[in-house]
Design a protein around this motif. Structure first.
Motif, PDB file in Angstrom:
ATOM      1  N   ASN A  80       0.850  -1.179   0.000  1.00  0.00           N
ATOM      2  CA  ASN A  80       0.000   0.000   0.000  1.00  0.00           C
ATOM      3  C   ASN A  80       0.895   1.241   0.000  1.00  0.00           C
ATOM      4  O   ASN A  80       1.603   1.490   0.975  1.00  0.00           O
ATOM      5  N   PRO A  81       0.883   2.032  -1.064  1.00  0.00           N
ATOM      6  CA  PRO A  81       1.795   3.177  -1.127  1.00  0.00           C
ATOM      7  C   PRO A  81       1.469   4.273  -0.125  1.00  0.00           C
ATOM      8  O   PRO A  81       2.304   5.145   0.118  1.00  0.00           O
ATOM      9  N   THR A  82       0.267   4.233   0.463  1.00  0.00           N
ATOM     10  CA  THR A  82      -0.100   5.264   1.442  1.00  0.00           C
ATOM     11  C   THR A  82       0.234   4.853   2.870  1.00  0.00           C
ATOM     12  O   THR A  82       0.077   5.655   3.788  1.00  0.00           O
ATOM     13  N   TYR A  83       0.650   3.599   3.056  1.00  0.00           N
ATOM     14  CA  TYR A  83       0.921   3.105   4.419  1.00  0.00           C
ATOM     15  C   TYR A  83       2.299   3.556   4.880  1.00  0.00           C
ATOM     16  O   TYR A  83       3.250   3.512   4.092  1.00  0.00           O
ATOM     17  N   PRO A  84       2.500   3.972   6.132  1.00  0.00           N
ATOM     18  CA  PRO A  84       1.495   4.011   7.208  1.00  0.00           C
ATOM     19  C   PRO A  84       0.843   5.377   7.368  1.00  0.00           C
ATOM     20  O   PRO A  84       0.211   5.638   8.385  1.00  0.00           O
ATOM     21  N   SER A  85       0.967   6.247   6.372  1.00  0.00           N
ATOM     22  CA  SER A  85       0.409   7.594   6.520  1.00  0.00           C
ATOM     23  C   SER A  85      -1.111   7.596   6.545  1.00  0.00           C
ATOM     24  O   SER A  85      -1.722   8.484   7.115  1.00  0.00           O
ATOM     25  N   ALA A  86      -1.743   6.600   5.909  1.00  0.00           N
ATOM     26  CA  ALA A  86      -3.204   6.511   5.938  1.00  0.00           C
ATOM     27  C   ALA A  86      -3.618   5.686   7.150  1.00  0.00           C
ATOM     28  O   ALA A  86      -3.361   4.480   7.193  1.00  0.00           O
ATOM     29  N   PRO A  87      -4.253   6.282   8.137  1.00  0.00           N
ATOM     30  CA  PRO A  87      -4.554   5.569   9.387  1.00  0.00           C
ATOM     31  C   PRO A  87      -5.382   4.304   9.192  1.00  0.00           C
ATOM     32  O   PRO A  87      -5.219   3.340   9.927  1.00  0.00           O
ATOM     33  N   MET A  88      -6.279   4.289   8.166  1.00  0.00           N
ATOM     34  CA  MET A  88      -7.135   3.132   7.958  1.00  0.00           C
ATOM     35  C   MET A  88      -6.568   2.191   6.895  1.00  0.00           C
ATOM     36  O   MET A  88      -7.153   1.170   6.596  1.00  0.00           O
ATOM     37  N   GLY A  89      -5.458   2.555   6.322  1.00  0.00           N
ATOM     38  CA  GLY A  89      -4.917   1.759   5.244  1.00  0.00           C
ATOM     39  C   GLY A  89      -4.081   0.602   5.749  1.00  0.00           C
ATOM     40  O   GLY A  89      -3.248   0.772   6.648  1.00  0.00           O
ATOM     41  N   PRO A  90      -4.261  -0.601   5.201  1.00  0.00           N
ATOM     42  CA  PRO A  90      -3.457  -1.756   5.615  1.00  0.00           C
ATOM     43  C   PRO A  90      -2.075  -1.704   4.959  1.00  0.00           C
ATOM     44  O   PRO A  90      -1.860  -0.962   4.002  1.00  0.00           O
ATOM     45  N   PRO A  91      -1.133  -2.491   5.420  1.00  0.00           N
ATOM     46  CA  PRO A  91       0.205  -2.498   4.817  1.00  0.00           C
ATOM     47  C   PRO A  91       0.202  -2.956   3.365  1.00  0.00           C
ATOM     48  O   PRO A  91       1.018  -2.506   2.571  1.00  0.00           O
ATOM     49  N   THR A  92      -0.700  -3.876   3.043  1.00  0.00           N
ATOM     50  CA  THR A  92      -0.785  -4.364   1.673  1.00  0.00           C
ATOM     51  C   THR A  92      -2.208  -4.211   1.154  1.00  0.00           C
ATOM     52  O   THR A  92      -3.167  -4.111   1.931  1.00  0.00           O
ATOM     53  N   ILE A  93      -2.325  -4.226  -0.164  1.00  0.00           N
ATOM     54  CA  ILE A  93      -3.617  -4.038  -0.829  1.00  0.00           C
ATOM     55  C   ILE A  93      -3.906  -5.257  -1.699  1.00  0.00           C
ATOM     56  O   ILE A  93      -3.027  -5.736  -2.432  1.00  0.00           O
ATOM     57  N   ASP A  94      -5.122  -5.749  -1.631  1.00  0.00           N
ATOM     58  CA  ASP A  94      -5.534  -6.821  -2.531  1.00  0.00           C
ATOM     59  C   ASP A  94      -5.696  -6.267  -3.936  1.00  0.00           C
ATOM     60  O   ASP A  94      -6.216  -5.159  -4.109  1.00  0.00           O
ATOM     61  N   PRO A  95      -5.313  -7.015  -4.954  1.00  0.00           N
ATOM     62  CA  PRO A  95      -5.513  -6.536  -6.328  1.00  0.00           C
ATOM     63  C   PRO A  95      -6.984  -6.472  -6.721  1.00  0.00           C
ATOM     64  O   PRO A  95      -7.392  -5.609  -7.483  1.00  0.00           O
ATOM     65  N   VAL A  96      -7.819  -7.407  -6.226  1.00  0.00           N
ATOM     66  CA  VAL A  96      -9.253  -7.478  -6.528  1.00  0.00           C
ATOM     67  C   VAL A  96      -9.481  -7.527  -8.044  1.00  0.00           C
ATOM     68  O   VAL A  96      -9.856  -6.533  -8.673  1.00  0.00           O
ATOM     69  N   PRO A  97      -9.261  -8.675  -8.678  1.00  0.00           N
ATOM     70  CA  PRO A  97      -9.476  -8.783 -10.121  1.00  0.00           C
ATOM     71  C   PRO A  97     -10.943  -8.569 -10.490  1.00  0.00           C
ATOM     72  O   PRO A  97     -11.842  -9.046  -9.810  1.00  0.00           O
ATOM     73  N   THR A  98     -11.164  -7.824 -11.552  1.00  0.00           N
ATOM     74  CA  THR A  98     -12.526  -7.487 -11.976  1.00  0.00           C
ATOM     75  C   THR A  98     -12.779  -7.968 -13.405  1.00  0.00           C
ATOM     76  O   THR A  98     -13.175  -9.101 -13.625  1.00  0.00           O
ATOM     77  N   GLY A  99     -12.521  -7.124 -14.415  1.00  0.00           N
ATOM     78  CA  GLY A  99     -12.815  -7.495 -15.791  1.00  0.00           C
ATOM     79  C   GLY A  99     -11.805  -8.481 -16.353  1.00  0.00           C
ATOM     80  O   GLY A  99     -10.638  -8.508 -15.945  1.00  0.00           O
ATOM     81  N   ILE A 100     -12.240  -9.289 -17.318  1.00  0.00           N
ATOM     82  CA  ILE A 100     -11.365 -10.268 -17.947  1.00  0.00           C
ATOM     83  C   ILE A 100     -11.744 -10.419 -19.411  1.00  0.00           C
ATOM     84  O   ILE A 100     -12.927 -10.437 -19.762  1.00  0.00           O
ATOM     85  N   VAL A 101     -10.726 -10.493 -20.276  1.00  0.00           N
ATOM     86  CA  VAL A 101     -10.954 -10.690 -21.700  1.00  0.00           C
ATOM     87  C   VAL A 101      -9.829 -11.573 -22.232  1.00  0.00           C
ATOM     88  O   VAL A 101      -8.691 -11.513 -21.753  1.00  0.00           O
ATOM     89  N   TYR A 102     -10.138 -12.414 -23.223  1.00  0.00           N
ATOM     90  CA  TYR A 102      -9.159 -13.318 -23.818  1.00  0.00           C
ATOM     91  C   TYR A 102      -8.911 -12.876 -25.254  1.00  0.00           C
ATOM     92  O   TYR A 102      -9.848 -12.715 -26.038  1.00  0.00           O
ATOM     93  N   ASN A 103      -7.640 -12.675 -25.602  1.00  0.00           N
ATOM     94  CA  ASN A 103      -7.310 -12.168 -26.935  1.00  0.00           C
ATOM     95  C   ASN A 103      -6.872 -13.254 -27.912  1.00  0.00           C
ATOM     96  O   ASN A 103      -6.364 -12.959 -28.994  1.00  0.00           O
ATOM     97  N   GLY A 104      -7.068 -14.497 -27.527  1.00  0.00           N
ATOM     98  CA  GLY A 104      -6.673 -15.618 -28.370  1.00  0.00           C
ATOM     99  C   GLY A 104      -5.342 -16.208 -27.973  1.00  0.00           C
ATOM    100  O   GLY A 104      -5.014 -17.331 -28.361  1.00  0.00           O
ATOM    101  N   THR A 105      -4.568 -15.464 -27.173  1.00  0.00           N
ATOM    102  CA  THR A 105      -3.276 -15.939 -26.686  1.00  0.00           C
ATOM    103  C   THR A 105      -3.179 -15.813 -25.172  1.00  0.00           C
ATOM    104  O   THR A 105      -2.816 -16.763 -24.477  1.00  0.00           O
ATOM    105  N   ASN A 106      -3.532 -14.635 -24.671  1.00  0.00           N
ATOM    106  CA  ASN A 106      -3.460 -14.346 -23.240  1.00  0.00           C
ATOM    107  C   ASN A 106      -4.759 -13.717 -22.757  1.00  0.00           C
ATOM    108  O   ASN A 106      -5.571 -13.228 -23.550  1.00  0.00           O
TER     109      ASN A 106
END
Length: 354
Positions: free
Chosen positions: A216-242
Motif C-alpha cells: 500500500n503506497p499510502t501506508y502508514p500515513s493513511a490511518p485506515m490503510g493496511p500495509p498491503t492491498i488486494d488486487p481485486v481482479p474485476t474485468g477479464i478478456v481473452y485475446n486468443g493468446t493471453n
C-alpha cells in the motif's frame, strides 16, 4: 487486505446519489473525446434507464442486451433483464437473492455472459454460477421465469477451500467471466484474488491464476490503510493468446494503484500474472477493440469515472462516466459500445471512429 464487502459495497453506497448522477449523465450524451480512437455518446437519452443496481451486460447475436440487476436488497428482486435493440426492456429471470450488506446497500448478482443460447450468470452473495437456457426466449412474448428453477454451481466453497488468497482469510466473490482456451470458462474471483477455470466438458473447477497482494503506497500515513492491498481482479478478456485482467485495487483505493494484468493462456496453472499496464485507478472492466486494443472503465473512487485506453492511462476516451462497471463492444452493430453505469442504473451507447 481488503475483502469483497469492504470493496464492492463502495459501489453500492453510491446509489444514494443516483438521482443526482442521472441528471448529470443526461447532460453528457454529446461528449466527444478526440483521440486516435474517438468515442462519443449517441445523442438523446440513455439507451436504457431504471435498472436496479446493475453490474453486468452481454449481447446475443440478435443484438439484444442482457443485464444483471442486483435489486433493492430489501426483497429478493434481483433479476436478469433483456433490452431489445429498440430499447424495450423485459424481465427474463426474476427472484434472485438480493441481500443487504453491512453498509445497508443491495448486493447479489454480478456479471453474465451469453454463448450459444445460454446465459452464464454469477451471483456474488451466494458465490454461485448459474447457467440458464434462453435460446427460446423471445423478448415481449416469452414470460419471465423464476431463478429458483435454476441450479447453482458452487464456486465459493471450492475457492475458499483452495484458499488462493492466503494468508488473508478465506473468501470468494465470483465477479466476471470469459471463455478461453478449450472453450473453458474463466472466472475472476474478487474475494479469492484468483482466476477460476471451469472445464466445460466435466464441470471440474481449478485455480488457474493467483494475484498476489502488493504494498500500500499510502501506508502508514493513511490511518485506515493496511500495509498491503488486494488486487481485486474485476474485468477479464481473452485475446486468443493471453488474458487481460483489470484490478480494482483495494481500500483505501489510492490513485494510480490499479493494474491491467496479463495472464498466459497456455498455463501452467497456477499462472503468475504479469503487469501489462499500470497507473490506473479503480478499474472495473475491459474490452478489446476490433483491432485488439484494450479499453477499460474506471469506477471513480479517487478520480472521475471514465472510459480510457488500456495502453495509456493518460488517454481518456469518454469522461466523466458515472460509476461505470461494464463496457461491451457490440457484435451486431459496428463501432458501437455500451457502457453500464451502476449508480444511476443506465446504459449509455457510444459510437467509435478511428
Amino acid at each position: 487486505m481488503i475483502k469483497k464487502r469492504a470493496t464492492f459495497q463502495s459501489f453500492r453506497n453510491l446509489l444514494i446519489v443516483s438521482g443526482f448522477l442521472f441528471a448529470v449523465a443526461s447532460c453528457l450524451q454529446d461528449h466527444p473525446i478526440p483521440n486516435p480512437l474517438t468515442l462519443s455518446a449517441v445523442q438523446g437519452p440513455p439507451f436504457a434507464t431504471g435498472l436496479k443496481a446493475p453490474i453486468g451486460i452481454t449481447e446475443d447475436p440478435a443484438g439484444n442486451i442482457w443485464v444483471t440487476e442486483a435489486g433493492s436488497g430489501t426483497v429478493n428482486n434481483g433479476q436478469v433483464t433483456v433490452i431489445t435493440p429498440a430499447g424495450a426492456k423485459y424481465p427474463v429471470i426474476t427472484g434472485f437473492v438480493s441481500a443487504v450488506s453491512p453498509e445497508n446497500s443491495p448486493e447479489g448478482l454480478n456479471h453474465l455472459l451469453y454463448k450459444d443460447g445460454k446465459l452464464y450468470i454469477l451471483h456474488g452473495t451466494e458465490d454461485k454460477l448459474y447457467i440458464a437456457d434462453v435460446a427460446g426466449f423471445v423478448p415481449g412474448v416469452t414470460a419471465p421465469f423464476a431463478a429458483s428453477l435454476l441450479t447453482g454451481i458452487d464456486i465459493g466453497t471450492f475457492v475458499r477451500n483452495a484458499h488462493p488468497n492466503a494468508p488473508d482469510p478465506k473468501d470468494s466473490n465470483p465477479y466476471n467471466l470469459a471463455f478461453g482456451p478449450g472453450g473453458d470458462l474463466f472466472i475472476t474471483d474478487a474475494g479469492g484474488n484468483a482466476i477460476v477455470r471451469r472445464n466445460q466438458g466435466t464441470g471440474a473447477l481449478s485455480i488457474y491464476a493467483i494475484f498476489p497482494d502488493y504494498p500500500n503506497p499510502t501506508y502508514p500515513s493513511a490511518p485506515m490503510g493496511p500495509p498491503t492491498i488486494d488486487p481485486v481482479p474485476t474485468g477479464i478478456v481473452y485475446n486468443g493468446t493471453n488474458f487481460l485482467v483489470t484490478s480494482l485495487g483495494g481500500f483505501p483505493f489510492p490513485t494510480g494503484i490499479s493494474n491491467i494484468f496479463q495472464v498466459s493462456g497456455t498455463g501452467p496453472a497456477p499462472v503468475t500474472p504479469t503487469v501489462y499496464k499500470t497507473g490506473f485507478s479503480s478499474l472495473t472492466d475491459i474490452v478489446l477493440t476490433p483491432g485488439g486494443k484494450p479499453l477499460v472503465t474506471e469506477f471513480g473512487f479517487s478520480t472521475p469515472g471514465r472510459v480510457a485506453s488500456g495502453d495509456n492511462p493518460a488517454t481518456s476516451l469518454f469522461t466523466p462516466a458515472i460509476t461505470p462497471v461494464d463496457i461491451l463492444l457490440s457484435s451486431k452493430n459496428p463501432n458501437t459500445y455500451y457502457v453500464l453505469y451502476y449508480g444511476p442504473g443506465i446504459i449509455v451507447k457510444l459510437n467509435a471512429t478511428n
